[in-house]
Scaffold this motif. Structure first.
Motif, PDB file in Angstrom:
ATOM      1  N   GLY A 262      44.011 -23.886  38.270  1.00 26.68           N
ATOM      2  CA  GLY A 262      44.239 -25.154  38.945  1.00 26.68           C
ATOM      3  C   GLY A 262      43.076 -25.538  39.833  1.00 26.68           C
ATOM      4  O   GLY A 262      43.235 -25.656  41.020  1.00 26.68           O
ATOM      5  N   GLY A 263      41.904 -25.740  39.231  1.00 31.61           N
ATOM      6  CA  GLY A 263      41.680 -25.581  37.802  1.00 31.61           C
ATOM      7  C   GLY A 263      40.266 -25.098  37.570  1.00 31.61           C
ATOM      8  O   GLY A 263      39.481 -24.904  38.493  1.00 31.61           O
ATOM      9  N   VAL A 264      39.913 -24.986  36.307  1.00 27.54           N
ATOM     10  CA  VAL A 264      38.513 -24.831  35.925  1.00 27.54           C
ATOM     11  C   VAL A 264      37.856 -26.201  36.066  1.00 27.54           C
ATOM     12  O   VAL A 264      38.358 -27.193  35.533  1.00 27.54           O
ATOM     13  CB  VAL A 264      38.397 -24.322  34.477  1.00 27.54           C
ATOM     14  N   MET A 265      36.746 -26.268  36.790  1.00 23.59           N
ATOM     15  CA  MET A 265      36.050 -27.534  36.992  1.00 23.59           C
ATOM     16  C   MET A 265      35.120 -27.764  35.797  1.00 23.59           C
ATOM     17  O   MET A 265      34.016 -27.232  35.731  1.00 23.59           O
ATOM     18  CB  MET A 265      35.267 -27.509  38.299  1.00 23.59           C
ATOM     19  N   LEU A 266      35.601 -28.552  34.865  1.00 26.77           N
ATOM     20  CA  LEU A 266      34.926 -28.707  33.584  1.00 26.77           C
ATOM     21  C   LEU A 266      33.469 -29.170  33.697  1.00 26.77           C
ATOM     22  O   LEU A 266      32.620 -28.701  32.927  1.00 26.77           O
ATOM     23  CB  LEU A 266      35.734 -29.651  32.687  1.00 26.77           C
ATOM     24  N   PRO A 267      33.128 -30.063  34.635  1.00 28.81           N
ATOM     25  CA  PRO A 267      31.721 -30.470  34.722  1.00 28.81           C
ATOM     26  C   PRO A 267      30.758 -29.326  35.062  1.00 28.81           C
ATOM     27  O   PRO A 267      29.542 -29.473  34.850  1.00 28.81           O
ATOM     28  CB  PRO A 267      31.731 -31.524  35.844  1.00 28.81           C
ATOM     29  N   ASN A 268      31.279 -28.213  35.581  1.00 27.53           N
ATOM     30  CA  ASN A 268      30.419 -27.072  35.921  1.00 27.53           C
ATOM     31  C   ASN A 268      30.074 -26.208  34.712  1.00 27.53           C
ATOM     32  O   ASN A 268      29.244 -25.299  34.832  1.00 27.53           O
ATOM     33  CB  ASN A 268      31.107 -26.174  36.963  1.00 27.53           C
ATOM     34  N   HIS A 269      30.720 -26.452  33.559  1.00 30.25           N
ATOM     35  CA  HIS A 269      30.622 -25.518  32.446  1.00 30.25           C
ATOM     36  C   HIS A 269      30.393 -26.238  31.123  1.00 30.25           C
ATOM     37  O   HIS A 269      30.722 -27.411  30.973  1.00 30.25           O
ATOM     38  CB  HIS A 269      31.917 -24.695  32.339  1.00 30.25           C
ATOM     39  N   ARG A 270      29.889 -25.498  30.149  1.00 29.84           N
ATOM     40  CA  ARG A 270      29.825 -26.012  28.789  1.00 29.84           C
ATOM     41  C   ARG A 270      31.222 -25.913  28.172  1.00 29.84           C
ATOM     42  O   ARG A 270      31.889 -24.870  28.269  1.00 29.84           O
ATOM     43  CB  ARG A 270      28.837 -25.197  27.949  1.00 29.84           C
ATOM     44  N   PRO A 271      31.705 -26.972  27.529  1.00 27.36           N
ATOM     45  CA  PRO A 271      33.054 -26.941  26.963  1.00 27.36           C
ATOM     46  C   PRO A 271      33.302 -25.782  26.007  1.00 27.36           C
ATOM     47  O   PRO A 271      34.395 -25.210  25.998  1.00 27.36           O
ATOM     48  CB  PRO A 271      33.157 -28.294  26.249  1.00 27.36           C
ATOM     49  N   MET A 272      32.292 -25.405  25.214  1.00 30.92           N
ATOM     50  CA  MET A 272      32.494 -24.301  24.285  1.00 30.92           C
ATOM     51  C   MET A 272      32.793 -22.996  25.028  1.00 30.92           C
ATOM     52  O   MET A 272      33.652 -22.211  24.612  1.00 30.92           O
ATOM     53  CB  MET A 272      31.277 -24.116  23.386  1.00 30.92           C
ATOM     54  N   VAL A 273      32.078 -22.765  26.130  1.00 35.86           N
ATOM     55  CA  VAL A 273      32.302 -21.540  26.897  1.00 35.86           C
ATOM     56  C   VAL A 273      33.716 -21.526  27.478  1.00 35.86           C
ATOM     57  O   VAL A 273      34.400 -20.501  27.462  1.00 35.86           O
ATOM     58  CB  VAL A 273      31.244 -21.399  28.010  1.00 35.86           C
ATOM     59  N   VAL A 274      34.167 -22.680  27.992  1.00 33.59           N
ATOM     60  CA  VAL A 274      35.527 -22.774  28.520  1.00 33.59           C
ATOM     61  C   VAL A 274      36.540 -22.496  27.413  1.00 33.59           C
ATOM     62  O   VAL A 274      37.514 -21.760  27.607  1.00 33.59           O
ATOM     63  CB  VAL A 274      35.766 -24.158  29.150  1.00 33.59           C
ATOM     64  N   ALA A 275      36.309 -23.060  26.227  1.00 36.85           N
ATOM     65  CA  ALA A 275      37.217 -22.824  25.105  1.00 36.85           C
ATOM     66  C   ALA A 275      37.260 -21.344  24.743  1.00 36.85           C
ATOM     67  O   ALA A 275      38.332 -20.785  24.495  1.00 36.85           O
ATOM     68  CB  ALA A 275      36.776 -23.655  23.900  1.00 36.85           C
ATOM     69  N   GLU A 276      36.108 -20.707  24.712  1.00 37.19           N
ATOM     70  CA  GLU A 276      36.072 -19.285  24.380  1.00 37.19           C
ATOM     71  C   GLU A 276      36.829 -18.452  25.406  1.00 37.19           C
ATOM     72  O   GLU A 276      37.570 -17.523  25.058  1.00 37.19           O
ATOM     73  CB  GLU A 276      34.626 -18.812  24.283  1.00 37.19           C
ATOM     74  N   GLN A 277      36.642 -18.774  26.680  1.00 36.66           N
ATOM     75  CA  GLN A 277      37.314 -18.010  27.726  1.00 36.66           C
ATOM     76  C   GLN A 277      38.824 -18.143  27.622  1.00 36.66           C
ATOM     77  O   GLN A 277      39.559 -17.143  27.693  1.00 36.66           O
ATOM     78  CB  GLN A 277      36.812 -18.470  29.096  1.00 36.66           C
ATOM     79  N   PHE A 278      39.304 -19.374  27.447  1.00 32.36           N
ATOM     80  CA  PHE A 278      40.750 -19.562  27.328  1.00 32.36           C
ATOM     81  C   PHE A 278      41.263 -19.041  25.992  1.00 32.36           C
ATOM     82  O   PHE A 278      42.423 -18.618  25.887  1.00 32.36           O
ATOM     83  CB  PHE A 278      41.115 -21.032  27.527  1.00 32.36           C
ATOM     84  N   GLY A 279      40.422 -19.068  24.987  1.00 32.37           N
ATOM     85  CA  GLY A 279      40.816 -18.482  23.720  1.00 32.37           C
ATOM     86  C   GLY A 279      41.067 -16.999  23.846  1.00 32.37           C
ATOM     87  O   GLY A 279      42.041 -16.461  23.284  1.00 32.37           O
TER      88      GLY A 279
END
Length: 339
Positions: free
Chosen positions: A85-102
């Motif tokens: 609550g939450g991951v701040m998406l502008p700080n990260h590459r979307p692919m990396v966020v997807a991999e982490q949550f995956g």
């Protein structure tokens, strides 16, 4: 502890957001361990979700890597939903966020939530360290679409590239907002998490706008609203209000000194000689929260849920006294019929 009456549903679905606030003089590790301990207690008390947050370079917050901390929380619990609550998406590459949550969803199937925010680093130095600029949040809608595309295999920003193990997994996504983000959540067809950071009237207007503009999606067929706020509960109104003091002072200090500090004891803050500017900021920080006895808090919470039409309430309370904080969460759960 009173037993829950058979067949008696809770008055409102309650969840927890913990920011891993440090106390003055303690190591960050203690705050992180306390977050995990609170998650175990929240699960025992019947809370629906337990979320952690993302802050960078903030002296008073130990939680800088929410997906890592979420893994620790999920490992220490068995049933409660766990997320950010939450991951701040502008700080990260979307692919990396997807991999982490995956990875999280693969390890803890059916329990992981992906709460996403638009904030960037708090200071110029932090933003430079993260490789981001102030305007990074302007591309949130595109970043969000790309992120969701990594999960369902539709992203075309990077043709031929696939995020594993994320692709094919269903991880519920939520958009955190204070105002404008409500429109982005509506356009994306995602649940909205919102707080009255700029006053309840503006929050309610944003919720109405979200519902009016919501577009059904594969993630959500209809609007879903999570209202977040502070709820402090104790045996007396005075003790409940004392729970608000450490965080209120930290907020006031941040606004007047430019640094968000660790939490300090109530007695010390009460005895402090504040400047007029500090006092005004402190008094303002004490407003807009729910604080009282169990019956009072439950009634105020029910009224707020009725005014907002919220589907869920995310309790985000911090205080110096961890034992009193645990009692507050317990008393609230009992008062709404959750345990």
């Amino acid at each position: 502890m009173p037993a829950k009456a058979p067949g008696r549903p809770p008055a409102v679905r309650l969840s927890v957001l913990d920011r891993s606030r440090t106390r003055r003089g303690e190591e960050p590790a203690e705050a992180l361990r306390a977050t995990v301990a609170l998650a175990r207690e929240a699960e025992r008390l019947g809370y629906h979700r337990f979320w952690v947050s993302e802050h960078h370079g903030v002296p008073g917050v130990a939680g800088s890597a929410p997906t890592v901390l979420a893994a620790a929380v999920a490992s220490a619990t068995t049933r409660i939903r766990v997320g950010t609550g939450g991951v701040m998406l502008p700080n990260h590459r979307p692919m990396v966020v997807a991999e982490q949550f995956g990875v999280l969803a693969a390890l803890f199937p059916g329990r992981i939530d992906m709460g996403l925010g638009r904030s960037v680093g708090f200071t110029d130095g932090v933003r430079r360290a993260l490789g981001r600029e102030k305007d990074a949040a302007d591309d949130f809608a595109a970043q969000l679409a790309e992120l969701l595309g990594w999960f369902d295999g539709t992203q075309q920003v990077h043709p031929g590239v696939r995020a594993r193990p994320a692709e094919g997994l269903r991880v519920p996504a939520f958009v955190l907002a204070t105002g404008e983000g409500a429109d982005l959540a509506a356009a994306a067809g995602l649940p909205l998490v919102i707080a009255a950071a700029h006053g309840e009237e503006r929050m309610l207007a944003a919720i109405d706008r979200y519902r009016d503009r919501f577009r059904p999606s594969a993630q959500a067929a209809e609007p879903y609203v999570v209202v977040s706020g502070t709820v402090a509960v104790a045996g007396t109104v005075e003790r409940a209000r004392d729970l608000l003091v450490p965080e209120a002072w930290a907020g006031a200090y941040s606004r007047t000194h430019g640094e968000f500090p660790p939490l300090a004891p109530v007695a010390e803050i009460r005895a402090r000689t504040m400047s007029a500017r500090e006092r005004a900021a402190f008094e303002q920080s004490l407003k807009g929260h729910i604080a009282g006895t169990p019956a009072q808090a439950a009634a105020e919470l029910a009224a707020l849920v009725a005014r907002s039409g919220a589907d869920e309430f995310l309790v985000a309370t911090s205080s110096y006294d961890r034992a009193a904080l645990l009692d507050s969460y317990r008393l609230l759960a009992e008062a709404v019929g959750q345990v």
